[in-house]
Every structure is written in structure tokens, then in C-alpha cells.
Design an enzyme around this catalytic site. Structure first.
Site, mmCIF file in Angstrom:
data_model
loop_
_atom_site.group_PDB
_atom_site.id
_atom_site.type_symbol
_atom_site.label_atom_id
_atom_site.label_comp_id
_atom_site.label_asym_id
_atom_site.label_seq_id
_atom_site.Cartn_x
_atom_site.Cartn_y
_atom_site.Cartn_z
ATOM 1 N N ASP A 536 -15.765 11.242 11.081
ATOM 2 C CA ASP A 536 -15.091 12.331 10.382
ATOM 3 C C ASP A 536 -13.807 12.686 11.105
ATOM 4 O O ASP A 536 -13.575 12.259 12.237
ATOM 5 C CB ASP A 536 -16.023 13.550 10.269
ATOM 6 C CG ASP A 536 -16.537 13.995 11.627
ATOM 7 O OD1 ASP A 536 -15.722 14.454 12.440
ATOM 8 O OD2 ASP A 536 -17.762 13.877 11.892
ATOM 9 N N GLU A 616 -17.743 -22.651 18.656
ATOM 10 C CA GLU A 616 -17.554 -21.193 18.501
ATOM 11 C C GLU A 616 -16.707 -20.637 19.652
ATOM 12 O O GLU A 616 -15.879 -19.751 19.457
ATOM 13 C CB GLU A 616 -18.908 -20.492 18.430
ATOM 14 C CG GLU A 616 -19.585 -20.680 17.076
ATOM 15 C CD GLU A 616 -21.023 -20.161 17.045
ATOM 16 O OE1 GLU A 616 -21.473 -19.737 15.972
ATOM 17 O OE2 GLU A 616 -21.709 -20.197 18.101
#
Ligand code: GLA
Length: 755
Positions: A536, A616
Site C-alpha cells: 500500500d 541455466e
């Protein structure tokens, strides 16, 4: 002047770059809300307010013979209960003398340069020339309650902030049962939808758009946190508004605790929005002479659709709300230990983890939960913020030094607001936990919540964490909060103040954050509440980034991050590449696709580098380089949802367009692969129509054909298009096969010679 008072018609007008907001002080002293919309200069906007007698809507005494004038029908700047206005109230209160509600009338107003501050609360800030403040005081003559409405007018940023301060100027105590910061009446109906962001743990901020019905629709939280479930942000959208056109009004409380936004469609088809601190479990006692400061709400109006609303909020929060110096600094590519080690590690394991990470271009190692007290699992130890010497002999410092010596930064997880019953802290101070005497508390993750409204607790935590950061060379803090609050009873408060616990809790949290972030501006703070349970604007004031969700699955993150980014800036969204099969969903998505998604947030890793394949690892080095190159474009560029907010059928696409439209990075992930299907088409936005753009780079991840030859665009690398063609005719990718392939395309404005 962004704020003007016209003494002739008693209007106060707030002007921003594109909008006008106007109110009028009526003959009875009620403050009417006349207009909030597209900019209009030099007009008094009271003339559309044609009133008709409306049965069962009472008149104020002065208007008893003018039955068309009713507080129940008039658009009001701020509404109070028990005043003849039966719509949803911004103020509900009762005085010790037994007077319920208030009849609020104009007292005074003042216009000043700069932006007001809210003591103890997060709030937008501005240089003196960037904003003006209107203070408008209303009062109830009987109880002596005064409400000071505050308006911060950011002309260039095109936004308005609202807040309210309540003062008891009477002789008897008054209890505020609702003290909203914003009341916004939209008098002339129209067809409206409500867009809000609901969810749950591991699936936060999913956009939902519904038609307003007559009655009151509420979005809020009573969990003691802004919550995973209903984010404190709603958008009223005209029913014909879409991504690039139409009226949208955004309402965003700057608050991390219980919040509530009510939207009412009334008998006259007018809309009222009331927003601010949550009302249901709230009550605040004001003794004579005391005041209560209600949190801020950020208001935005645009006629250019949801995309424009998003750009307004992103720019505003970046410029006027996030304070950390880190907001403009390049943040290190981090690796977090949680998903790979949980609490199961020792110094050796962490050092091996760090050494592997160092080889792969990682800039910071974050040691998550499990390093302190008796924390072998998540049932014990919270509150005991000293290193577990069994795991980390000699404490944190040797580990921090060793990681620094590898050329990386060192970050740490903490959960300051919590305590386990099985901890030295709880054994010493059981009264520091929020519990109701005589009642067994509701447990969450087998932990209790500390009484952050108690100064002694905050002081203790400040001492502990400031020493921890200072003594151990900590570069980053992940501040977590892993349960919601149930037993709101504080041993430090008298019975008649127990309804204040939730807000006092937030004030204590904010104070601790303020002190720690203020004392350690060089430390990068990331907020977290079991993922995005406190994502928020309140938290963003203190921490420039927030862990978006405990769901790290890239495909789920497409929705979570898209929903989050409607209101919150991309640079605020904590996002990591995690291992597959994903721990939360069991899904496997290509490594590169996971990186495309994480790059549209803060970008980091949440996996064990030792377990990666050589391919990877090679890819990680390439990604570190790509992250570095795209960093500014992603963080500073404008964000465009190319597939909108509705769940796209089989792919999600979004773009970042650099300043002046010079560069655009398109990101696209296929969420469902079909046989015998068609090309994937998208149209860019935000480019200069007449400029020429070269497709500088196209990276294809996880497509069945390893060299990407299956993609028609592949041979297009280097080709030049016009901005108009990319925006109006668009671009088509051939269908991609395999599970969850992803693409990144970089378009760069071709230089002068090429033109
Ligand atoms: C929360 C966080 C996770 C992790 C764990 C540790 O769930 O969201 O990222 O830090 O706590 O307990």
C-alpha cells in the site's frame, strides 16, 4: 494559482494541469461539492445543481420552507451522520453528553504554499513550488467538534491529496466512530463501474470491475493490515471507459492498517465515495482539546482511461511519496535464501550459496527467516533478534564480512512486530503481546502480535534493530509481518480506549519505520507481509519496494503484478525468479520466461544456484547483463498494459516506453498454447507516430524451436518501422509452441542518419 477563492460566489476552486475541483459555501454554511472533472477555467459551476423536492429527505431548519434543499440530496464536501443526510457518512461520532452525529458548517479556510504534513503518518511531500494547501474548517456548534479538511493540490502532477484533522473544541469528550479522510460526491449520475483489487495470500490484487448497484459497496480491511484481500485502492470508471479512453477516478488511501472505502449509488443516481481509516472496529476518544489526524487519500481524475490513471499514480508515487534515496538508485540484483533453504541452514551452507551466487552476477545475498533465536522452524524464536550461534558461530558479523569480501552486499530478514510464545521476549514480557485477558488468543502461524501502540515496545524494538543493522554491516532489510491481528486488546490502554488499538498499532509501526529508515538511509528496505499483505501507499512512503506475493510462479505473477501495477510503480514490486517446479503451484515455466516476469519488478532470485544446470547458469549471467541494460527503461519508462486488465485468453503483453518515446521494450508471455492457432498481434502505445523505430533486439524464451526460427519476427531484427505503424497497424508474432514461452522485443528510435 492552483487554489482560488471567489468571494463573490463563495467558491473555492482547485486547479491541476488537467482537472478542476470546485466547492461552494452555501447560505446555510454547508460546503457543497460542485465539480471534479476535466479542467474548466473561470466558471462558477453551481448552475447545474437544479434541486427538486424529494420526499423523505429532510431540510435543514433554515430551509424548512424550501423543501427542495436537503442535506440528503445536496452534494456535500464532507458528510456527517445524523444530520439529515442518510447517505454513507464520512463522520460518525457520539459525545459524552450523548449527542450523536454532527451538523458541520463552514468556519474558515486558508490557502498556503507547499503541502501540509501529517504528524506521525505517511503522506505525500512536495517542494514548496510543487503544491498548494487548502485548509477548510467545518464545525458542529453543539459538540464543538471541528473537522479541518486538508487538500494538497499538485498542479503539475495533476493530483489532489485529501486528509482530515478532528479537534474537540467542546467541553465533553467525543468518540469518533468513523473519521474518513475523503468524501467525494459525484452529483450527476452517469453509469459507473467500480474497479477494485481483491485476492488472498499468494494471489493478491486481482482486478475486478463491476457495475455499481444502488446501495453501498464497500472495499476494506479489518485485519489490522491493509491486507492481501482488499487493497486500499479503488477506481471509479465510467462504464464506457477503457484502457485508453474515458473517465476514471482513483482513490488510494495512504494507510497500511484497517481501511474502508464505501461507494454509494443513491436515490438520485448520484455517487458518493467515502474513504479512509476503517470504521467497523475503530473508535477514537477525543478529550476536550485533543485532536485526531486521519490518514491521507490520494485522488486522481482523468478522462484518458485507465492507462492514464496508472501513469498519474506511478509518477506521483515515485516523485511525491516514496522517500527512500534508493528509489532513484540502481538496486542490486539480489538472491534470497527462503525458498531454497527455509530455516534449515548454517554458516557453511550460506557461504556456499553466496559463493555460487557471486559467480552468476548477483549483487546481494539476503538471508531470510531462520537466523535468530531458537528458530529451527516457524514455531519459535520471533522476538529474539540475536543470531542463533548453533547455526552461525560468532554471530552475523563474520557472515556479513565474508559476503562483503566476495564483493556482494548482505541483507537480512526480520519480523519486528511479532513474537512467539516460545521466545525469551515473550517469557519476559507476556503483556507486550496483544491478547484479551482471560481469552485464549487466536493464533496465526503460531505467533502473537506485539502491541506496537505501546511506546515501551517500540523503544525496545528500535534499540534492538538499530544495533543489529549498525553492528553487522547490514545493507538491506526485508521487514515482514506474517499474520493478521485478531485480539485487539492492549495492556497499556484503559478500557475506554481499546477501540484505538489498531490505529495506535499502525502509528507505532510507522514510528519505528520512520526512525530506522531515517537513521539508515543507505540501507535498502523491502516491505513484506506474507508476500503482498501490506502492499500500500503507506508502506511505500518508508520502503521503496514491497515483496509482491509469496506466489513466485511466473504465470500467476502475470496477474498479480499486472493488478498491482494499476496503481503502484513497477520499481516497487518485489519479484524473483524461483526454482521449478514452482513451490506454490508445481508448475514449470522456462527460466527465461520467469526472468521476463521478474524483470518487470525489482528482479532477483529465490533458488539454490548450486542446483542450476550449466545452461541455466550461463543464462543467469546473460540475464544479469540484460537486467542491467534494461534497468532504466523499466524503472523510469512508462508502463503500458498491451492486453488490458481483463484476463487475456492466451497471452499477456506489456511494454515500457522510455522518456520521449525513444525506446520501447515489449514483454509477452504465452499463458496457453493451442494447436492450429493464429499469430499473436499487439499494438504499441506511447511512441512518436512520425519517428522511425528499429527492432534492435528480440529474445525468445522457452519456445520449442531453440533458435527461434519459428517466429516470423526473428528475421525482422534490424528492420525499421514507423511509430505510427507499430501503434496503429501493430506487430505480429507467429504462434509459439511449448509451455509458457516468452518474448522481449526492444524497439529503438532510429538515429538521424538512418532517417
Ligand atoms: C513470509 C514471506 C516469505 C518468507 C517467509 C519467511 O511468508 O513472505 O518471503 O520471508 O515469510 O518465514
Amino acid at each position: 494559482m492552483a487554489i482560488q477563492y471567489d468571494a463573490g460566489n463563495r467558491t473555492i476552486t482547485l486547479q491541476t494541469r488537467e482537472t478542476t475541483y470546485q466547492m461552494q459555501i452555501s447560505g446555510t454554511g454547508h460546503v457543497l461539492h460542485l465539480y471534479y472533472g476535466r479542467r474548466i477555467d473561470g466558471a462558477c459551476l453551481d448552475y447545474p445543481l437544479v434541486l427538486t423536492d424529494c420526499g423523505f429527505s429532510p431540510n435543514s431548519y433554515e430551509n424548512r420552507l424550501r423543501r427542495e434543499v436537503s442535506p440528503d440530496i445536496l452534494p456535500l464536501e464532507y458528510s456527517a451522520a445524523a444530520s439529515g443526510d442518510y447517505r454513507v457518512s464520512a463522520l460518525e461520532c457520539v459525545s459524552d453528553a450523548g449527542v450523536v452525529g454532527a451538523d458541520l458548517r463552514y468556519v474558515r479556510h486558508e490557502i498556503t504554499g507547499g503541502k501540509y504534513r501529517l504528524p506521525g503518518l505517511p503522506a505525500a511531500f512536495a517542494d514548496r513550488e510543487d503544491a498548494q494547501t487548502l485548509s477548510l474548517a467545518l464545525a458542529d456548534a453543539v459538540t464543538g467538534l471541528e473537522v479541518e479538511l486538508l487538500y494538497g493540490v499538485f498542479e503539475a502532477a495533476d493530483m489532489i491529496t485529501r486528509a482530515a484533522i478532528f479537534r474537540n473544541r467542546g467541553d465533553a469528550a467525543i468518540r469518533l466512530d468513523r473519521a474518513a479522510s475523503l468524501c467525494l460526491d459525484i452529483p450527476f449520475g452517469g453509469e459507473w463501474d467500480l474497479l477494485h483489487f481483491h485476492g488472498r495470500h499468494c494471489m493478491e490484487r486481482m482486478p475486478e470491475r463491476t457495475r455499481l448497484m444502488h446501495g453501498i459497496q464497500t472495499v476494506g480491511s479489518r485485519r489490522g493490515a491493509s491486507s492481501h484481500h482488499h487493497n486500499p485502492f479503488v477506481v471509479l470508471m465510467a462504464s464506457d471507459a477503457g484502457e485508453t479512453s474515458g473517465t476514471c477516478i482513483g482513490v488510494m488511501p495512504v494507510y497500511s492498517g484497517n481501511h474502508r472505502t464505501d461507494v454509494e449509488l443513491d436515490q438520485a443516481n448520484a455517487v458518493r465515495v467515502v474513504s479512509g481509516i476503517g470504521g467497523d472496529l475503530f473508535g477514537w476518544r477525543l478529550e476536550p482539546g485533543e485532536r485526531f489526524v486521519a490518514p491521507e487519500v490520494i485522488l486522481c481524475h482523468t478522462d484518458a482511461g485507465l492507462e492514464s490513471l496508472t501513469h498519474h499514480y506511478h509518477n506521483f508515487l515515485n516523485r511525491h511519496l516514496i522517500r527512500s534515496p534508493w528509489k532513484d538508485r540502481r538496486r542490486p540484483l539480489l538472491i534470497n535464501s527462503w525458498e531454497s533453504m527455509t530455516c534449515d541452514f548454517d554458516a557453511d551452507r550460506v557461504l556456499k550459496f553466496a559463493a555460487e551466487a557471486a559467480k552468476l552476477g548477483v549483487g546481494m545475498v539476503v538471508l531470510d527467516d531462520g537466523w535468530f533465536g531458537a528458530r529451527d522452524d516457524d514455531n519459535a524464536g520471533l522476538g529474539d533478534w540475536f543470531a542463533n550461534e548453533g547455526k552461525l558461530p560468532g554471530g552475523l558479523k563474520p557472515l556479513s564480512d565474508a559476503i562483503h569480501a566476495m564483493g556482494m552486499k548482505f541483507g537480512l530478514w526480520i519480523e519486528p512486530e511479532m513474537v512467539n510464545e516460545d521466545s525469551d521476549l515473550y517469557r519476559a514480557h507476556p503483556d507486550w503481546a496483544l491478547t484479551v485477558p482471560g481469552r485464549k488468543p487466536a493464533m496465526g502461524r503460531n505467533q502473537l502480535v506485539l502491541d506496537m501502540g505501546n511506546r515501551v515496545v517500540v523503544e525496545h524494538l528500535y534499540g534492538v534493530f538499530s544495533a543489529l543493522i549498525r553492528d553487522n554491516g547490514i545493507d538491506y532489510i526485508k521487514w515482514d509481518m506474517n499474520r493478521n491481528i485478531a485480539d485487539t486488546w492492549s495492556a497499556a490502554l484503559p478500557p475506554h480506549r481499546q477501540t484505538e488499538v489498531s490505529h495506535r498499532y499502525m502509528l507505532g509501526v510507522y514510528e519505528l519505520m520512520d526512525r530506522l529508515t531515517g537513521e539508515f538511509p543507505e540501507v535498502l528496505f523491502e516491505n513484506c507481509a506474507g508476500g503482498g499483505g501490506r502492499f500500500d501507499a503507506g508502506m511505500l512512503y518508508y520502503t521503496p519496494q514491497i515483496w509482491c506475493s509469496d506466489d513466485s510462479d511466473a504465470i500467476e505473477r502475470l496477474t498479480i503484478q499486472m493488478g498491482t501495477a494499476v496503481g503502484y510503480p513497477v520499481g516497487a514490486m518485489g519479484a524473483h525468479v524461483s526454482a521449478c517446479p514452482n513451490q506454490q503451484t508445481g508448475r514449470t515455466a522456462p527460466f527465461g520466461t520467469r526472468a521476463i516476469v521478474a524483470m518487470s519488478g525489482t528482479f532477483g532470485y529465490e533458488l539454490d544456484p548450486a542446483r542450476l544446470s550449466d545452461a541455466e547458469k550461463r543464462q543467469m549471467r546473460v540475464l544479469a547483463e540484460r537486467y542491467d541494460r534494461f534497468y532504466d527503461l523499466i524503472r523510469r519508462g512508462s508502463y503500458y498494459r498491451l492486453t488490458g486488465i481483463a484476463q487475456a485468453e492466451d497471452h499477456v503483453a506489456w511494454a515500457f516506453v522510455g522518456e520521449g518515446g525513444r525506446q520501447a521494450l515489449v514483454n509477452l508471455v504465452v499463458t496457453r498454447t493451442h494447436a492450429n492457432t493464429h499469430g499473436i498481434h499487439f499494438r504499441l502505445r506511447g511512441l512518436n507516430p512520425g519517428a522511425r523505430y528499429r527492432l534492435a533486439e528480440m529474445v525468445l524464451e522457452g519456445c520449442e524451436q531453440p533458435d527461434g526460427a519459428y517466429l516470423c519476427g526473428q528475421e525482422m531484427t534490424g528492420r525499421v518501422f514507423t511509430g505510427a505503424s507499430l501503434m496503429y497497424a501493430g506487430f505480429t508474432l507467429r504462434p509459439m509452441r511449448g509451455d509458457y514461452p516468452g518474448v522481449q522485443l526492444l524497439f529503438e528510435q532510429a538515429d538521424a542518419e538512418e532517417r
